[in-house]
Design a protein around this motif. Structure first.
Motif, PDB file in Angstrom:
ATOM      1  N   GLN A 128       0.842  -1.208   0.000  1.00  9.49           N
ATOM      2  CA  GLN A 128       0.000   0.000   0.000  1.00  9.49           C
ATOM      3  C   GLN A 128       0.872   1.251   0.000  1.00  9.49           C
ATOM      4  OE1 GLN A 128      -3.835   0.657   2.510  1.00  9.49           O
ATOM      5  NE2 GLN A 128      -2.192   1.406   3.798  1.00  9.49           N
ATOM      6  N   TRP A 129       1.960   1.227   0.799  1.00  5.43           N
ATOM      7  CA  TRP A 129       2.870   2.380   0.840  1.00  5.43           C
ATOM      8  C   TRP A 129       3.517   2.606  -0.532  1.00  5.43           C
ATOM      9  CZ3 TRP A 129       7.946   3.292  -0.249  1.00  5.43           C
ATOM     10  CH2 TRP A 129       8.459   4.527   0.164  1.00  5.43           C
ATOM     11  N   VAL A 130       3.972   1.544  -1.172  1.00  7.29           N
ATOM     12  CA  VAL A 130       4.606   1.666  -2.491  1.00  7.29           C
ATOM     13  C   VAL A 130       3.603   2.222  -3.507  1.00  7.29           C
ATOM     14  CG1 VAL A 130       5.712   0.409  -4.382  1.00  7.29           C
ATOM     15  CG2 VAL A 130       6.230  -0.208  -2.018  1.00  7.29           C
ATOM     16  N   TRP A 131       2.370   1.715  -3.463  1.00  4.95           N
ATOM     17  CA  TRP A 131       1.327   2.195  -4.374  1.00  4.95           C
ATOM     18  C   TRP A 131       1.087   3.692  -4.171  1.00  4.95           C
ATOM     19  CZ3 TRP A 131      -1.622   1.066  -8.522  1.00  4.95           C
ATOM     20  CH2 TRP A 131      -2.740   1.872  -8.743  1.00  4.95           C
ATOM     21  N   ASN A 132       0.892   4.111  -2.932  1.00  5.01           N
ATOM     22  CA  ASN A 132       0.597   5.520  -2.640  1.00  5.01           C
ATOM     23  C   ASN A 132       1.762   6.426  -3.018  1.00  5.01           C
ATOM     24  OD1 ASN A 132      -1.955   4.963  -1.636  1.00  5.01           O
ATOM     25  ND2 ASN A 132      -1.267   4.788   0.471  1.00  5.01           N
ATOM     26  N   THR A 133       2.983   5.924  -2.903  1.00  2.00           N
ATOM     27  CA  THR A 133       4.167   6.734  -3.193  1.00  2.00           C
ATOM     28  C   THR A 133       4.392   6.927  -4.685  1.00  2.00           C
ATOM     29  OG1 THR A 133       5.230   5.937  -1.170  1.00  2.00           O
ATOM     30  CG2 THR A 133       6.655   6.960  -2.820  1.00  2.00           C
ATOM     31  N   TYR A 134       4.220   5.889  -5.483  1.00  2.00           N
ATOM     32  CA  TYR A 134       4.606   5.950  -6.894  1.00  2.00           C
ATOM     33  C   TYR A 134       3.432   5.893  -7.884  1.00  2.00           C
ATOM     34  CZ  TYR A 134       9.061   4.691  -4.714  1.00  2.00           C
ATOM     35  OH  TYR A 134      10.163   4.657  -3.917  1.00  2.00           O
ATOM     36  N   PHE A 135       2.360   5.183  -7.553  1.00  2.00           N
ATOM     37  CA  PHE A 135       1.330   4.900  -8.549  1.00  2.00           C
ATOM     38  C   PHE A 135       0.051   5.733  -8.403  1.00  2.00           C
ATOM     39  CE2 PHE A 135       3.935   1.119  -8.388  1.00  2.00           C
ATOM     40  CZ  PHE A 135       4.018   0.696  -9.702  1.00  2.00           C
ATOM     41  N   ALA A 136      -0.362   5.999  -7.177  1.00  2.00           N
ATOM     42  CA  ALA A 136      -1.714   6.506  -6.911  1.00  2.00           C
ATOM     43  C   ALA A 136      -2.102   7.718  -7.761  1.00  2.00           C
ATOM     44  CB  ALA A 136      -1.859   6.829  -5.425  1.00  2.00           C
ATOM     45  N   ASP A 137      -1.194   8.680  -7.891  1.00  2.00           N
ATOM     46  CA  ASP A 137      -1.517   9.911  -8.629  1.00  2.00           C
ATOM     47  C   ASP A 137      -0.884   9.955 -10.017  1.00  2.00           C
ATOM     48  OD1 ASP A 137      -3.015  10.981  -6.482  1.00  2.00           O
ATOM     49  OD2 ASP A 137      -1.163  11.624  -5.495  1.00  2.00           O
ATOM     50  N   SER A 138      -0.494   8.801 -10.542  1.00  2.00           N
ATOM     51  CA  SER A 138       0.219   8.782 -11.823  1.00  2.00           C
ATOM     52  C   SER A 138      -0.737   8.573 -12.998  1.00  2.00           C
ATOM     53  CB  SER A 138       1.250   7.654 -11.829  1.00  2.00           C
ATOM     54  OG  SER A 138       0.585   6.392 -11.832  1.00  2.00           O
ATOM     55  N   ASP A 139      -0.285   8.979 -14.182  1.00  2.00           N
ATOM     56  CA  ASP A 139      -1.071   8.790 -15.407  1.00  2.00           C
ATOM     57  C   ASP A 139      -1.202   7.309 -15.753  1.00  2.00           C
ATOM     58  OD1 ASP A 139      -1.350  11.513 -15.663  1.00  2.00           O
ATOM     59  OD2 ASP A 139       0.375  11.742 -17.004  1.00  2.00           O
ATOM     60  N   ILE A 140      -0.134   6.536 -15.502  1.00  2.00           N
ATOM     61  CA  ILE A 140      -0.140   5.126 -15.885  1.00  2.00           C
ATOM     62  C   ILE A 140      -1.235   4.357 -15.159  1.00  2.00           C
ATOM     63  CG2 ILE A 140       1.430   4.082 -14.169  1.00  2.00           C
ATOM     64  CD1 ILE A 140       1.922   3.589 -17.896  1.00  2.00           C
ATOM     65  N   ALA A 141      -1.563   4.784 -13.937  1.00  2.00           N
ATOM     66  CA  ALA A 141      -2.581   4.081 -13.141  1.00  2.00           C
ATOM     67  C   ALA A 141      -3.971   4.259 -13.723  1.00  2.00           C
ATOM     68  CB  ALA A 141      -2.550   4.568 -11.700  1.00  2.00           C
ATOM     69  N   ASP A 142      -4.166   5.319 -14.528  1.00  2.00           N
ATOM     70  CA  ASP A 142      -5.480   5.594 -15.131  1.00  2.00           C
ATOM     71  C   ASP A 142      -5.610   5.048 -16.547  1.00  2.00           C
ATOM     72  OD1 ASP A 142      -6.666   7.007 -12.970  1.00  2.00           O
ATOM     73  OD2 ASP A 142      -5.473   8.771 -13.471  1.00  2.00           O
ATOM     74  N   MET A 143      -4.541   4.477 -17.073  1.00  2.00           N
ATOM     75  CA  MET A 143      -4.592   3.956 -18.442  1.00  2.00           C
ATOM     76  C   MET A 143      -5.218   2.568 -18.482  1.00  2.00           C
ATOM     77  SD  MET A 143      -0.879   5.048 -20.034  1.00  2.00           S
ATOM     78  CE  MET A 143      -1.242   4.191 -21.571  1.00  2.00           C
ATOM     79  N   ALA A 287     -13.214   1.533   6.064  1.00  2.00           N
ATOM     80  CA  ALA A 287     -14.323   1.457   5.102  1.00  2.00           C
ATOM     81  C   ALA A 287     -13.867   1.667   3.662  1.00  2.00           C
ATOM     82  CB  ALA A 287     -15.391   2.490   5.463  1.00  2.00           C
ATOM     83  N   ASP A 288     -12.727   2.363   3.481  1.00  2.50           N
ATOM     84  CA  ASP A 288     -12.220   2.633   2.137  1.00  2.50           C
ATOM     85  C   ASP A 288     -11.246   1.559   1.653  1.00  2.50           C
ATOM     86  OD1 ASP A 288     -13.613   5.089   1.917  1.00  2.50           O
ATOM     87  OD2 ASP A 288     -12.101   6.036   3.181  1.00  2.50           O
ATOM     88  N   GLY A 289     -11.072   0.501   2.460  1.00  2.00           N
ATOM     89  CA  GLY A 289     -10.179  -0.582   2.055  1.00  2.00           C
ATOM     90  C   GLY A 289      -8.722  -0.338   2.384  1.00  2.00           C
ATOM     91  N   GLU A 290      -8.430   0.757   3.114  1.00  2.00           N
ATOM     92  CA  GLU A 290      -7.044   1.048   3.482  1.00  2.00           C
ATOM     93  C   GLU A 290      -6.673   0.301   4.753  1.00  2.00           C
ATOM     94  OE1 GLU A 290      -7.082   5.322   3.756  1.00  2.00           O
ATOM     95  OE2 GLU A 290      -6.118   5.487   1.811  1.00  2.00           O
ATOM     96  N   LEU A 291      -5.399  -0.092   4.848  1.00  2.00           N
ATOM     97  CA  LEU A 291      -4.908  -0.822   6.013  1.00  2.00           C
ATOM     98  C   LEU A 291      -4.253   0.126   7.004  1.00  2.00           C
ATOM     99  CD1 LEU A 291      -3.350  -3.893   4.186  1.00  2.00           C
ATOM    100  CD2 LEU A 291      -5.491  -3.838   5.453  1.00  2.00           C
ATOM    101  N   HIS A 292      -4.562  -0.053   8.280  1.00  2.00           N
ATOM    102  CA  HIS A 292      -3.979   0.762   9.340  1.00  2.00           C
ATOM    103  C   HIS A 292      -3.535  -0.137  10.488  1.00  2.00           C
ATOM    104  CE1 HIS A 292      -5.285   4.639   7.610  1.00  2.00           C
ATOM    105  NE2 HIS A 292      -6.332   3.959   7.191  1.00  2.00           N
ATOM    106  N   ARG A 293      -2.463   0.281  11.176  1.00  2.00           N
ATOM    107  CA  ARG A 293      -1.940  -0.496  12.289  1.00  2.00           C
ATOM    108  C   ARG A 293      -2.967  -0.607  13.407  1.00  2.00           C
ATOM    109  NH1 ARG A 293       3.516   0.273  13.439  1.00  2.00           N
ATOM    110  NH2 ARG A 293       2.994  -0.302  15.580  1.00  2.00           N
ATOM    111  N   SER A 294      -3.049  -1.811  14.006  1.00  2.00           N
ATOM    112  CA  SER A 294      -3.980  -1.999  15.115  1.00  2.00           C
ATOM    113  C   SER A 294      -3.317  -2.581  16.359  1.00  2.00           C
ATOM    114  CB  SER A 294      -5.135  -2.911  14.689  1.00  2.00           C
ATOM    115  OG  SER A 294      -4.660  -4.187  14.320  1.00  2.00           O
ATOM    116  N   GLY A 295      -2.106  -3.142  16.236  1.00  2.00           N
ATOM    117  CA  GLY A 295      -1.453  -3.703  17.407  1.00  2.00           C
ATOM    118  C   GLY A 295      -0.411  -4.738  17.041  1.00  2.00           C
ATOM    119  N   TYR A 296      -0.214  -5.715  17.943  1.00  2.00           N
ATOM    120  CA  TYR A 296       0.808  -6.750  17.751  1.00  2.00           C
ATOM    121  C   TYR A 296       0.249  -8.116  18.133  1.00  2.00           C
ATOM    122  CZ  TYR A 296       4.041  -2.752  17.920  1.00  2.00           C
ATOM    123  OH  TYR A 296       4.681  -1.565  17.688  1.00  2.00           O
ATOM    124  N   CYS A 297       0.873  -9.158  17.594  1.00  2.00           N
ATOM    125  CA  CYS A 297       0.565 -10.510  18.026  1.00  2.00           C
ATOM    126  C   CYS A 297       1.804 -11.375  17.780  1.00  2.00           C
ATOM    127  CB  CYS A 297      -0.648 -11.076  17.292  1.00  2.00           C
ATOM    128  SG  CYS A 297      -0.345 -11.510  15.568  1.00  2.00           S
TER     129      CYS A 297
END
Length: 427
Positions: A128-143, A287-297
């Protein structure tokens, strides 16, 4: 239905008759319909966020953005017309994504859920971090993925490498997401071939050289180990915080910090300890499908298959193990885990990392994390010449000794103290 506007059958027949008779111009009608659609988009957007002129003269508004904490992102243009074009393009693109699931951006949410199931939520969070950093706002992602060819994708990769000054390692990290998305698209019969895996031949000259750290930044040298141990014991006596003893113990075991805090009493025998689990981070999906930290196991597997191993308990390890057990007994703690906090609950990795940062400051050395303890201990084992490569590999929990030799082999003696060794070798 004509261009998104609701018309009756009579309206459509009348429109077609008028076009056939030359009474109206079809292109003119379509242009007017497009203007009406654009106007409707702008009116609906202003219900979400108004357009205003800022003190710097630029026109501004906010567009929906699920990656932001408030769900919005600011955009600004020098003239209102350009801003309105940007707004219209954004909403039309979103509509196209809903109607056409053949873009990477449209495929991404369900692919991320799939990766969380196929691998783990922790791995999906990294993706998710890699996607948000390089792809999310790029033209290639909309092609449309069916229209992307090798040259188009390779050119985009090259532009990203230049823009972000990527090292070869970071590039591979970014490209792996494109590889996996195209793999998923192939499996979904959206595309027939994985174009991303056909991108080769990017010159090494295009990549930035990662900053190479000196040995003094990677391992504890000269007398720093003894200083750390003395300071940790002093702080433990003062605070009764067992995290200080955890640091001391790891200078005898060289574990990954997740393995260290997952140690159980049953793992120990008189002369050895079994490493068979680790602490991992847990995540939840909003609700938007994003992953967030919740703890440890704690899980019953290690980083790799080779990570499950039996380690020898040195006298140093036995000393600190005894101190930890006495601490637990004195406090009346009853747990299956070895390292416990002041409430008698399992210690987490951040507790160990926090006290190690304090210890680094107190002995006046540069900041080195728990991984530096691993590197120091393994480097000393190699320097000793007393153990075989296979014994060192097994101790480190690596699948191949080449990994150990390449990334865990540093001089633990400073340059100034190595001069005699150089003299002897060169003389």
């Amino acid at each position: 239905m004509l261009c998104g506007l609701s018309l009756s059958i009579q309206d459509i027949l009348a429109y077609e008759k008028a076009v056939d008779c030359g009474i109206i111009d079809k292109a003119d009608v379509l242009e007017k319909v497009e203007i009406m659609k654009n106007k409707e988009i702008l009116e609906q957007h202003e219900q979400f966020c108004k357009i205003w002129q800022a003190t710097d003269g630029r026109y501004k508004t906010k567009l929906p953005d699920e990656s932001k904490a408030n769900g919005k992102k600011m955009i600004a243009k020098t003239c209102r017309e350009d801003l309105e074009k940007c707004i219209i393009k954004y909403y039309k693109s979103r509509q196209e994504q809903k109607e056409n699931p053949r873009t990477m951006k449209a495929l991404y949410p369900e692919w991320l859920k799939y990766k969380a199931v196929e691998t783990s939520k922790a791995n999906a969070n990294k993706l998710q971090w890699v996607w948000n950093t390089y792809f999310a706002d790029s033209d290639i992602a909309d092609m449309d993925m069916q229209t992307i060819d090798v040259i188009t994708l390779k050119t985009w990769f090259l532009n990203v490498i230049e823009k972000h000054k990527l090292s070869n390692k970071k590039y591979k990290e970014m490209k792996s997401v494109a590889n996996m998305l195209f793999d998923y698209a192939v499996e979904k019969n959206i595309v027939s071939a994985n174009i991303s895996r056909s991108v080769h031949g990017i010159s090494s000259k295009k990549f930035s050289e990662p900053d190479k750290k000196e040995a003094t930044e990677q391992v504890y040298i000269d007398g720093e180990i003894q200083l750390i141990l003395e300071q940790a014991e002093k702080q433990y006596k003062k605070t009764k915080n067992p995290a200080y003893l955890a640091v001391c113990l790891n200078f005898a075991l060289g574990l990954r910090v997740g393995e260290l805090v997952a140690l159980k009493l049953k793992d120990f025998s008189e002369s050895s300890v079994e490493i068979c689990g680790q602490e991992i981070k847990t995540y939840y999906e909003n609700a938007d499908g994003e992953l967030h930290r919740s703890g440890y196991c704690v899980v019953s597997y290690t980083k790799t298959i080779a990570g499950k191993r039996k380690l020898y308990l040195s006298e140093r390890a036995k000393k600190y193990l005894k101190m930890i057990l006495e601490h637990n007994k004195y406090n009346g703690f009853n747990s299956e885990y070895l390292l416990l906090n002041e409430e008698g609950e399992r210690l987490h990795e951040f507790s160990v990392n926090n006290v190690l940062r304090r210890l680094n400051r107190q002995i006046d050395t540069m900041q080195k994390g728990n991984h530096s303890i691993r590197k120091t201990l393994i480097s000393k084992m190699i320097e000793s010449g007393q153990l075989t490569n296979e014994e060192i590999r097994m101790f480190a929990g690596h699948e191949d000794f080449s990994t150990t030799a390449k990334f865990y082999n540093y001089s633990t003696v400073s340059w100034d103290k190595r001069t005699d060794a150089f003299e002897r070798a060169l003389g």
